[in-house]
Design a protein around this motif. Structure first.
Motif, PDB file in Angstrom:
ATOM      1  N   ARG A 230       0.876  -1.258  -0.045  1.00 58.79           N
ATOM      2  CA  ARG A 230      -0.042   0.023   0.068  1.00 58.79           C
ATOM      3  C   ARG A 230       0.772   1.166   0.078  1.00 58.79           C
ATOM      4  NH1 ARG A 230      -4.608  -1.875   4.703  1.00 58.79           N
ATOM      5  NH2 ARG A 230      -5.803  -3.028   3.125  1.00 58.79           N
ATOM      6  N   GLN A 231       2.117   1.137   0.795  1.00 52.86           N
ATOM      7  CA  GLN A 231       3.068   2.113   0.875  1.00 52.86           C
ATOM      8  C   GLN A 231       3.536   2.633  -0.622  1.00 52.86           C
ATOM      9  OE1 GLN A 231       4.803   0.857   4.581  1.00 52.86           O
ATOM     10  NE2 GLN A 231       5.036   3.272   4.798  1.00 52.86           N
ATOM     11  N   ALA A 232       3.949   1.324  -1.150  1.00 52.95           N
ATOM     12  CA  ALA A 232       4.272   1.563  -2.699  1.00 52.95           C
ATOM     13  C   ALA A 232       3.510   2.250  -3.483  1.00 52.95           C
ATOM     14  CB  ALA A 232       4.722   0.214  -3.135  1.00 52.95           C
ATOM     15  N   ALA A 233       2.259   1.929  -3.615  1.00 49.68           N
ATOM     16  CA  ALA A 233       1.044   2.444  -4.239  1.00 49.68           C
ATOM     17  C   ALA A 233       0.841   3.935  -4.065  1.00 49.68           C
ATOM     18  CB  ALA A 233      -0.425   1.842  -4.204  1.00 49.68           C
ATOM     19  N   ALA A 234       1.160   4.315  -2.860  1.00 53.31           N
ATOM     20  CA  ALA A 234       0.824   5.534  -2.256  1.00 53.31           C
ATOM     21  C   ALA A 234       2.278   6.429  -2.440  1.00 53.31           C
ATOM     22  CB  ALA A 234       0.982   5.541  -0.763  1.00 53.31           C
ATOM     23  N   ALA A 235       3.157   6.017  -2.710  1.00 52.29           N
ATOM     24  CA  ALA A 235       4.591   6.517  -2.824  1.00 52.29           C
ATOM     25  C   ALA A 235       4.734   6.843  -4.400  1.00 52.29           C
ATOM     26  CB  ALA A 235       5.581   5.852  -2.354  1.00 52.29           C
ATOM     27  N   GLY A 236       4.051   6.311  -5.480  1.00 52.46           N
ATOM     28  CA  GLY A 236       4.154   6.534  -6.600  1.00 52.46           C
ATOM     29  C   GLY A 236       3.105   7.671  -7.141  1.00 52.46           C
ATOM     30  N   SER A 237       3.808   8.704  -7.813  1.00 54.22           N
ATOM     31  CA  SER A 237       2.850   9.709  -8.250  1.00 54.22           C
ATOM     32  C   SER A 237       2.257   9.228  -9.755  1.00 54.22           C
ATOM     33  CB  SER A 237       3.512  10.869  -8.350  1.00 54.22           C
ATOM     34  OG  SER A 237       4.649  10.546  -9.338  1.00 54.22           O
ATOM     35  N   ASP A 238       2.609   8.401 -10.202  1.00 52.83           N
ATOM     36  CA  ASP A 238       2.052   7.867 -11.454  1.00 52.83           C
ATOM     37  C   ASP A 238       1.826   6.476 -11.123  1.00 52.83           C
ATOM     38  OD1 ASP A 238       1.536   6.998 -13.936  1.00 52.83           O
ATOM     39  OD2 ASP A 238       3.749   7.193 -14.820  1.00 52.83           O
ATOM     40  N   LYS A 239       0.418   6.133 -11.267  1.00 55.79           N
ATOM     41  CA  LYS A 239      -0.160   4.799 -11.075  1.00 55.79           C
ATOM     42  C   LYS A 239       0.495   3.826 -11.918  1.00 55.79           C
ATOM     43  CE  LYS A 239      -4.770   5.056 -13.022  1.00 55.79           C
ATOM     44  NZ  LYS A 239      -6.122   4.691 -12.642  1.00 55.79           N
ATOM     45  N   SER A 240       0.789   4.259 -13.209  1.00 52.46           N
ATOM     46  CA  SER A 240       1.034   3.259 -14.411  1.00 52.46           C
ATOM     47  C   SER A 240       2.805   2.940 -14.108  1.00 52.46           C
ATOM     48  CB  SER A 240       0.898   3.905 -15.694  1.00 52.46           C
ATOM     49  OG  SER A 240       1.514   4.928 -15.934  1.00 52.46           O
ATOM     50  N   ALA A 241       3.391   3.277 -13.130  1.00 52.31           N
ATOM     51  CA  ALA A 241       4.629   2.935 -12.945  1.00 52.31           C
ATOM     52  C   ALA A 241       4.686   1.684 -12.792  1.00 52.31           C
ATOM     53  CB  ALA A 241       5.404   3.919 -11.940  1.00 52.31           C
ATOM     54  N   PRO A 242       5.713   0.956 -13.223  1.00 50.11           N
ATOM     55  CA  PRO A 242       5.744  -0.435 -12.877  1.00 50.11           C
ATOM     56  C   PRO A 242       6.060  -0.910 -11.460  1.00 50.11           C
ATOM     57  CG  PRO A 242       7.384   0.138 -14.859  1.00 50.11           C
ATOM     58  CD  PRO A 242       6.644   1.027 -14.307  1.00 50.11           C
ATOM     59  N   ALA A 243       6.586  -0.432 -10.708  1.00 53.52           N
ATOM     60  CA  ALA A 243       6.492  -0.782  -9.136  1.00 53.52           C
ATOM     61  C   ALA A 243       4.951  -0.499  -8.608  1.00 53.52           C
ATOM     62  CB  ALA A 243       7.517  -0.102  -8.448  1.00 53.52           C
ATOM     63  N   VAL A 244       4.513   0.516  -8.913  1.00 49.24           N
ATOM     64  CA  VAL A 244       3.147   0.602  -8.508  1.00 49.24           C
ATOM     65  C   VAL A 244       2.186  -0.416  -8.972  1.00 49.24           C
ATOM     66  CG1 VAL A 244       1.229   2.351  -8.215  1.00 49.24           C
ATOM     67  CG2 VAL A 244       3.567   3.151  -8.397  1.00 49.24           C
ATOM     68  N   GLN A 245       2.180  -0.641 -10.229  1.00 48.28           N
ATOM     69  CA  GLN A 245       1.263  -1.730 -10.713  1.00 48.28           C
ATOM     70  C   GLN A 245       1.464  -3.075  -9.892  1.00 48.28           C
ATOM     71  OE1 GLN A 245       1.244  -1.823 -14.956  1.00 48.28           O
ATOM     72  NE2 GLN A 245       0.056  -3.705 -15.101  1.00 48.28           N
ATOM     73  N   ALA A 246       2.959  -3.247  -9.979  1.00 45.74           N
ATOM     74  CA  ALA A 246       3.502  -4.558  -9.220  1.00 45.74           C
ATOM     75  C   ALA A 246       2.777  -4.751  -7.931  1.00 45.74           C
ATOM     76  CB  ALA A 246       5.022  -4.843  -9.326  1.00 45.74           C
ATOM     77  N   ALA A 247       2.906  -3.760  -6.998  1.00 43.83           N
ATOM     78  CA  ALA A 247       2.423  -3.534  -5.562  1.00 43.83           C
ATOM     79  C   ALA A 247       1.081  -3.964  -5.543  1.00 43.83           C
ATOM     80  CB  ALA A 247       3.004  -2.324  -5.123  1.00 43.83           C
ATOM     81  N   ARG A 248       0.051  -3.228  -6.482  1.00 40.99           N
ATOM     82  CA  ARG A 248      -1.243  -3.434  -6.541  1.00 40.99           C
ATOM     83  C   ARG A 248      -1.567  -4.988  -6.869  1.00 40.99           C
ATOM     84  NH1 ARG A 248      -4.543   0.829  -8.610  1.00 40.99           N
ATOM     85  NH2 ARG A 248      -6.086  -0.763  -8.303  1.00 40.99           N
ATOM     86  N   PHE A 249      -0.982  -5.570  -7.524  1.00 42.33           N
ATOM     87  CA  PHE A 249      -1.096  -7.147  -7.691  1.00 42.33           C
ATOM     88  C   PHE A 249      -0.790  -7.613  -6.859  1.00 42.33           C
ATOM     89  CE2 PHE A 249       0.164 -11.108  -9.416  1.00 42.33           C
ATOM     90  CZ  PHE A 249      -0.997 -11.376 -10.496  1.00 42.33           C
ATOM     91  N   ASN A 250       0.527  -7.320  -6.120  1.00 38.79           N
ATOM     92  CA  ASN A 250       1.066  -8.398  -5.042  1.00 38.79           C
ATOM     93  C   ASN A 250      -0.010  -8.178  -3.875  1.00 38.79           C
ATOM     94  OD1 ASN A 250       3.221  -9.186  -6.439  1.00 38.79           O
ATOM     95  ND2 ASN A 250       4.590  -7.373  -6.035  1.00 38.79           N
ATOM     96  N   GLU A 251      -0.485  -7.228  -3.614  1.00 40.21           N
ATOM     97  CA  GLU A 251      -1.330  -7.118  -2.259  1.00 40.21           C
ATOM     98  C   GLU A 251      -2.488  -8.179  -2.518  1.00 40.21           C
ATOM     99  OE1 GLU A 251      -4.395  -3.940  -0.219  1.00 40.21           O
ATOM    100  OE2 GLU A 251      -3.291  -3.098  -1.853  1.00 40.21           O
ATOM    101  N   GLY A 252      -3.033  -8.134  -3.699  1.00 36.65           N
ATOM    102  CA  GLY A 252      -4.053  -9.436  -4.098  1.00 36.65           C
ATOM    103  C   GLY A 252      -3.250 -10.725  -3.858  1.00 36.65           C
ATOM    104  N   VAL A 253      -2.241 -10.880  -4.082  1.00 33.48           N
ATOM    105  CA  VAL A 253      -1.478 -12.159  -3.869  1.00 33.48           C
ATOM    106  C   VAL A 253      -1.449 -12.447  -2.421  1.00 33.48           C
ATOM    107  CG1 VAL A 253       0.768 -13.391  -4.005  1.00 33.48           C
ATOM    108  CG2 VAL A 253      -0.269 -12.057  -5.837  1.00 33.48           C
ATOM    109  N   VAL A 254      -1.259 -11.691  -1.452  1.00 32.80           N
ATOM    110  CA  VAL A 254      -1.231 -11.911  -0.170  1.00 32.80           C
ATOM    111  C   VAL A 254      -2.520 -12.204   0.449  1.00 32.80           C
ATOM    112  CG1 VAL A 254      -0.513 -10.629   2.064  1.00 32.80           C
ATOM    113  CG2 VAL A 254       0.707 -10.237   0.016  1.00 32.80           C
ATOM    114  N   TYR A 255      -3.555 -11.334   0.061  1.00 34.58           N
ATOM    115  CA  TYR A 255      -5.026 -11.949   0.400  1.00 34.58           C
ATOM    116  C   TYR A 255      -5.291 -13.314   0.190  1.00 34.58           C
ATOM    117  CZ  TYR A 255      -5.834  -6.896   1.281  1.00 34.58           C
ATOM    118  OH  TYR A 255      -5.954  -5.431   1.838  1.00 34.58           O
ATOM    119  N   GLU A 256      -4.802 -13.797  -0.899  1.00 34.54           N
ATOM    120  CA  GLU A 256      -5.031 -15.147  -1.548  1.00 34.54           C
ATOM    121  C   GLU A 256      -4.140 -15.960  -0.573  1.00 34.54           C
ATOM    122  OE1 GLU A 256      -4.358 -17.843  -5.665  1.00 34.54           O
ATOM    123  OE2 GLU A 256      -4.928 -15.589  -5.717  1.00 34.54           O
ATOM    124  N   LEU A 257      -3.103 -15.674  -0.355  1.00 35.21           N
ATOM    125  CA  LEU A 257      -2.044 -16.580   0.457  1.00 35.21           C
ATOM    126  C   LEU A 257      -2.844 -16.823   1.759  1.00 35.21           C
ATOM    127  CD1 LEU A 257       1.439 -15.484  -0.404  1.00 35.21           C
ATOM    128  CD2 LEU A 257       0.492 -17.429  -0.801  1.00 35.21           C
TER     129      LEU A 257
END
Length: 279
Positions: free
Chosen positions: A218-245
């Motif tokens: 969540r901090q990664a998503a908040a730290a990125g001013s551009d939501k299309s930045a690769p790290a921001v996009q990856a963080a959004r995906f990875n949050e879903g992975v954790v919920y699944e785990l």
């Protein structure tokens, strides 16, 4: 003075004059040659011919007088940039080490050397250069154009790959503390926590680690001013992975659907959604 002595003196003076003229002509010619090589190198850089540019810059240095001055330092900077863009990271790292010796310790040189060494697989060298750069930047804030944030991820990943886990985690924690961590750092920290949690046998401790990972994503998503930045996009995906785990399937499905709404239905996200819809 007799005529013979006078003629000898005139001859000596004439020889000295000729020697000076030849020396001056040689230096002038050499100076012109090295400048032409420098300009040719810059032109090749602009055209994307980094190998040719690096060769021209090396030739320009070889054509110099041997004394290191502003010209040589300028050309060394160009050569390092060409080597880096060429992907010859070990050569670029060496050139930055030379610059640190012949010029002076600068934040730019240290961070660029750290980045090149990290990409060349020299984790310890990258770590040493990075830490020296951090200390120098504290003494000279605002110096340089290549910032700590740009090199941190590369150095951290190199340390992780080399097994310097504690050193990498320390780098990340210090960056967060100093307020220079970008989305790449937070995402990387979250990924490391996922791996740590998977290795735990205690369910309560494991869940606590997963929760920490979610917070970093969540901090990664908040730290990125551009939501299309690769790290921001990856963080959004990875949050879903954790919920699944965590077997929080409804929350995971909601997270992946929000991800698809923002980024489109890529193969990985669609696969997760299809799986979660059956849970």
């Amino acid at each position: 003075m007799d005529r013979k002595t006078g003629r000898r003196c005139c001859f000596v003076c004439w020889c000295v004059l000729v020697f000076c003229v030849l020396a001056f002509t040689g230096c002038s010619s050499k100076g012109k040659e090295r400048e032409e090589l420098r300009m040719a190198g810059i032109a090749k850089m602009d055209a994307g011919d980094y190998a040719g540019a690096a060769a021209d810059f090396e030739a320009a240095i070889q054509a110099s007088t041997g004394r290191v001055g502003d010209f040589e330092i300028d050309v060394l900077n160009y050569r390092a940039e060409a080597e880096y863009k060429l992907g010859d990271y070990a050569a670029a790292a060496h050139t930055y080490d030379v610059l640190l010796e012949v010029d002076k310790a600068q934040v730019d040189y240290l961070y660029r050397a750290a980045s090149a060494k990290a990409l060349a697989g020299d984790a310890q060298g990258a770590l040493d250069a990075y830490l020296e750069g951090v200390e120098l930047e504290k003494k000279k804030p605002g110096e340089g154009n290549f910032g700590r944030k740009e090199v941190l991820t590369a150095v951290g990943e190199a340390c992780m790959d080399a097994g310097l886990i504690q050193e990498a985690e320390s780098l990340y924690a210090e960056a967060v503390k100093d307020g220079v961590a970008g989305p790449e750092v937070f995402n990387e920290m979250g990924l490391r926590l996922i791996e740590s949690a998977k290795a735990m046998e205690d369910a309560e401790l494991q869940n606590a680690e997963f929760e920490r990972a979610i917070e970093y994503f969540r901090q990664a998503a908040a730290a990125g001013s551009d939501k299309s930045a690769p790290a921001v996009q990856a963080a959004r995906f990875n949050e879903g992975v954790v919920y699944e785990l965590q077997r929080r399937y409804a929350r995971a499905l909601e997270t992946f659907e929000a991800y698809v709404a923002d980024y489109g239905a890529d193969e990985a996200a669609q696969k997760e959604i299809l799986f979660l819809q059956t849970r």
